[in-house]
Motif scaffolding. Structure first.
Motif, mmCIF file in Angstrom:
data_model
loop_
_atom_site.group_PDB
_atom_site.id
_atom_site.type_symbol
_atom_site.label_atom_id
_atom_site.label_comp_id
_atom_site.label_asym_id
_atom_site.label_seq_id
_atom_site.Cartn_x
_atom_site.Cartn_y
_atom_site.Cartn_z
ATOM 1 N N PHE A 18 23.511 73.654 7.581
ATOM 2 C CA PHE A 18 23.600 75.105 7.751
ATOM 3 C C PHE A 18 22.681 75.492 8.916
ATOM 4 O O PHE A 18 21.810 74.720 9.317
ATOM 5 N N PRO A 19 22.861 76.677 9.505
ATOM 6 C CA PRO A 19 22.075 77.066 10.682
ATOM 7 C C PRO A 19 20.565 76.991 10.449
ATOM 8 O O PRO A 19 20.058 77.432 9.429
ATOM 9 N N ARG A 20 19.879 76.438 11.432
ATOM 10 C CA ARG A 20 18.434 76.287 11.342
ATOM 11 C C ARG A 20 17.704 77.615 11.556
ATOM 12 O O ARG A 20 16.639 77.834 10.976
ATOM 13 N N ASP A 21 18.267 78.489 12.394
ATOM 14 C CA ASP A 21 17.551 79.705 12.758
ATOM 15 C C ASP A 21 17.734 80.824 11.728
ATOM 16 O O ASP A 21 17.651 81.993 12.025
ATOM 17 N N MET A 22 17.971 80.404 10.470
ATOM 18 C CA MET A 22 18.021 81.366 9.367
ATOM 19 C C MET A 22 16.750 81.294 8.569
ATOM 20 O O MET A 22 16.020 80.301 8.649
ATOM 21 N N PRO A 23 16.461 82.317 7.776
ATOM 22 C CA PRO A 23 15.330 82.194 6.853
ATOM 23 C C PRO A 23 15.592 81.052 5.891
ATOM 24 O O PRO A 23 16.724 80.601 5.755
ATOM 25 N N ALA A 24 14.579 80.591 5.214
ATOM 26 C CA ALA A 24 14.743 79.492 4.260
ATOM 27 C C ALA A 24 15.750 79.906 3.201
ATOM 28 O O ALA A 24 15.552 80.888 2.475
ATOM 29 N N ASN B 158 26.636 71.674 -5.588
ATOM 30 C CA ASN B 158 27.391 72.609 -6.418
ATOM 31 C C ASN B 158 28.121 73.616 -5.539
ATOM 32 O O ASN B 158 27.556 74.146 -4.581
ATOM 33 N N ARG B 159 29.398 73.895 -5.865
ATOM 34 C CA ARG B 159 30.206 74.790 -5.041
ATOM 35 C C ARG B 159 29.608 76.200 -4.982
ATOM 36 O O ARG B 159 29.614 76.852 -3.934
ATOM 37 N N ASP B 160 29.074 76.680 -6.098
ATOM 38 C CA ASP B 160 28.460 78.007 -6.108
ATOM 39 C C ASP B 160 27.249 78.051 -5.180
ATOM 40 O O ASP B 160 26.991 79.061 -4.512
ATOM 41 N N PHE B 161 26.512 76.936 -5.132
ATOM 42 C CA PHE B 161 25.346 76.828 -4.260
ATOM 43 C C PHE B 161 25.772 76.957 -2.794
ATOM 44 O O PHE B 161 25.157 77.681 -2.001
ATOM 45 N N ILE B 162 26.862 76.271 -2.440
ATOM 46 C CA ILE B 162 27.371 76.317 -1.067
ATOM 47 C C ILE B 162 27.876 77.719 -0.729
ATOM 48 O O ILE B 162 27.623 78.241 0.370
ATOM 49 N N GLU B 163 28.584 78.341 -1.668
ATOM 50 C CA GLU B 163 29.110 79.686 -1.432
ATOM 51 C C GLU B 163 27.977 80.687 -1.189
ATOM 52 O O GLU B 163 28.109 81.605 -0.377
ATOM 53 N N GLU B 164 26.873 80.497 -1.881
ATOM 54 C CA GLU B 164 25.720 81.371 -1.691
ATOM 55 C C GLU B 164 25.167 81.233 -0.269
ATOM 56 O O GLU B 164 24.777 82.226 0.373
ATOM 57 N N LYS B 165 25.149 79.998 0.233
ATOM 58 C CA LYS B 165 24.656 79.768 1.598
ATOM 59 C C LYS B 165 25.590 80.409 2.628
ATOM 60 O O LYS B 165 25.144 80.967 3.630
ATOM 61 N N ILE B 166 26.893 80.315 2.368
ATOM 62 C CA ILE B 166 27.875 80.920 3.279
ATOM 63 C C ILE B 166 27.679 82.442 3.322
ATOM 64 O O ILE B 166 27.707 83.068 4.392
ATOM 65 N N LYS B 167 27.438 83.034 2.162
ATOM 66 C CA LYS B 167 27.189 84.474 2.092
ATOM 67 C C LYS B 167 25.955 84.841 2.918
ATOM 68 O O LYS B 167 25.958 85.816 3.679
ATOM 69 N N ASN B 168 24.892 84.042 2.793
ATOM 70 C CA ASN B 168 23.667 84.294 3.563
ATOM 71 C C ASN B 168 23.906 84.185 5.064
ATOM 72 O O ASN B 168 23.358 84.959 5.856
ATOM 73 N N ASN C 200 26.776 84.706 6.652
ATOM 74 C CA ASN C 200 27.556 85.880 7.070
ATOM 75 C C ASN C 200 26.660 87.099 7.274
ATOM 76 O O ASN C 200 26.803 87.847 8.251
ATOM 77 N N GLU C 201 25.732 87.281 6.352
ATOM 78 C CA GLU C 201 24.846 88.437 6.438
ATOM 79 C C GLU C 201 23.872 88.313 7.598
ATOM 80 O O GLU C 201 23.614 89.283 8.328
ATOM 81 N N PHE C 202 23.349 87.102 7.802
ATOM 82 C CA PHE C 202 22.339 86.898 8.843
ATOM 83 C C PHE C 202 22.933 87.077 10.237
ATOM 84 O O PHE C 202 22.340 87.710 11.114
ATOM 85 N N PHE C 203 24.130 86.504 10.470
ATOM 86 C CA PHE C 203 24.756 86.561 11.797
ATOM 87 C C PHE C 203 25.723 87.744 11.941
ATOM 88 O O PHE C 203 26.307 87.929 13.012
ATOM 89 N N GLU C 204 25.922 88.488 10.844
ATOM 90 C CA GLU C 204 26.857 89.608 10.836
ATOM 91 C C GLU C 204 28.249 89.159 11.272
ATOM 92 O O GLU C 204 28.864 89.710 12.193
ATOM 93 N N ILE C 205 28.737 88.120 10.608
ATOM 94 C CA ILE C 205 30.061 87.567 10.863
ATOM 95 C C ILE C 205 30.783 87.452 9.517
ATOM 96 O O ILE C 205 30.195 87.647 8.455
ATOM 97 N N ASP C 206 32.091 87.121 9.585
ATOM 98 C CA ASP C 206 32.841 86.963 8.342
ATOM 99 C C ASP C 206 33.406 85.544 8.178
ATOM 100 O O ASP C 206 34.165 85.280 7.253
ATOM 101 N N ASN C 207 33.056 84.656 9.111
ATOM 102 C CA ASN C 207 33.547 83.276 9.021
ATOM 103 C C ASN C 207 32.393 82.276 8.921
ATOM 104 O O ASN C 207 32.389 81.209 9.522
#
Length: 408
Positions: A399-405, A323-333, A335-342
């Motif tokens: 998605f990045p492995r070194d993120m929280p679940a 689901n596109r919303d599901f993917i967008e949520e992961k992208i948001k996470n 960005n927040e985890f790595f403090e980036i905007d891409n």
């Protein structure tokens, strides 16, 4: 005078004969020797450690199976001249000569939309000029222009010696026994019908069905394994990112030939393109990735560390698109985890699909005792053919492995 009629010891097929001097000359040519430095299965050794075999291995194995197939057909009364034998063996020997670093993954990145078969043909024509026209028959067969169709089918079809070798070879080096087909049995069942097309003796149907199922298992268990698909995807993204950065005026450390392709724009292949391409191999890419781990660009350095340190991103696989919303949520996470905007650069959905047996693209025919031929899937003896005509699709989210679940 040098003896060119050598015998090569191959771990898969045993002893491989070189029955014609021109074959030895091609094998010794720098264009062909480059294949020693190009892996047969890209980064598959990150998942299956034994998969370190090369395109060089595979080309020799395919040549051996072509020789065996020709001997089989002769025993069944098919007249094949020495010139045709030589041409068919040359064609299959050189069929991968245009492969770029890491095989399929990067060919479109380095030379725009040039497929390796186009490059192989271009290099064959150059070699033909160098060897005074000795490759003319091979080139006709490779292109499917030779008047006897079965030669091209042995080189490129749904049941060709190329597939027979890479399945058995990749099975051997990965240790995945499901792909270990009986190439001798399959080749012994080959025949040519009155129309001059390649067919299989009807009694060999189960060997062919086993070949098709083995190929299907190898794709989903090995080539399309979710981590294998990810590794190939990362290679493409790394080169894509590097070309983007270079286009923005950012300097990246690379070998001279790789640097040339990083700066190359979209255009028809030039003389310099070909000269440089034939000096490019896996080592150029590995050396670049080792260096780019320390790049100031976060995305490039992250991907390169993933590959070189084998700290690969996480993957989850599904039979349905995410689901596109599901993917967008992961992208948001991200960005927040790595403090980036891409963060969208680090979250991707990879799609893989497979049609085990295509009934429209050169279907496999069985030759019955009465001399009639029928399509394999129409045989009353078939057990699995009818089940392999449907396409299967899988979706892999990375998605990045070194993120929280972050997969809930």
């Amino acid at each position: 005078m040098q003896n060119k009629l050598k015998i090569i010891n191959d771990p898969v097929h045993g002893f491989i004969r070189i029955p014609h001097e021109i074959l030895f000359d091609i094998i010794e040519h720098p264009y062909f020797q480059r294949l020693r430095r190009i892996g047969q299965t890209g980064l598959l050794n990150l998942i299956f450690p034994g998969a370190t075999h090369t395109r060089f291995h595979h080309a020799l194995g395919a040549m051996h199976l072509m020789f065996t197939a020709i001997e089989t057909l002769r025993q069944k009364g098919v007249k094949i001249s020495e010139e045709e034998e030589k041409g068919a063996m040359l064609a299959i020997l050189m069929h991968d000569i245009g492969h770029g670093p890491f095989s399929h993954a990067l060919e479109s990145m380095l030379m725009d939309d040039w497929h390796h078969e186009n490059l192989s043909l271009l290099l064959m024509n150059r070699l033909n000029d160098e060897f005074n026209g000795e490759l003319s028959v091979a080139i006709e067969m490779f292109q499917g222009k030779y008047h006897r169709k079965f030669f091209n089918q042995l080189i490129s079809s749904q049941l060709d010696v190329d597939r027979l070798d890479y399945l058995k070879r990749d099975s051997f080096f990965t240790g995945v026994s499901e792909g270990n087909i009986n190439t001798q049995r399959i080749v012994s069942m080959m025949n040519v019908c009155e129309e001059g097309e390649l067919v299989i003796d009807a009694k060999g149907i189960y060997s062919i069905e086993n070949f098709l199922t083995a190929r299907m298992f190898m794709y989903w268990q090995v080539y399309y394994h979710k981590t294998s698909a990810l590794a190939e995807f990362l290679l493409v993204k790394i080169l894509e990112r590097a070309k983007y950065l270079v286009s923005r005026g950012i300097s990246l450390t690379a070998t001279e030939n790789l640097n040339y392709f990083l700066h190359r724009g979209k255009s028809a292949a030039t003389e310099e393109d070909i000269q440089r391409f034939t000096q490019l191999d896996d080592n150029d890419i590995i050396q670049a990735m080792k260096s780019w781990q320390n790049s100031d660009d976060f995305i490039l350095s992250y991907w390169c560390r993933c590959v070189i340190q084998r700290n690969l991103p996480k993957t989850v696989i599904s039979s349905h698109a995410y689901n596109r919303d599901f993917i967008e949520e992961k992208i948001k996470n991200v960005n927040e985890f790595f403090e980036i905007d891409n963060g969208a650069e680090l979250v991707h959905e990879i799609k893989r699909k497979l049609l085990p047996y295509d009934t429209e693209k050169q279907p496999i025919y069985l030759l019955q005792k009465n001399g009639q031929k029928i399509r394999m899937e129409e045989s009353q003896d078939q057990l699995l053919s009818g089940l392999m005509i449907n396409k299967t699709t899988r979706y892999i989210l990375t998605f990045p492995r070194d993120m929280p679940a972050i997969i809930s």
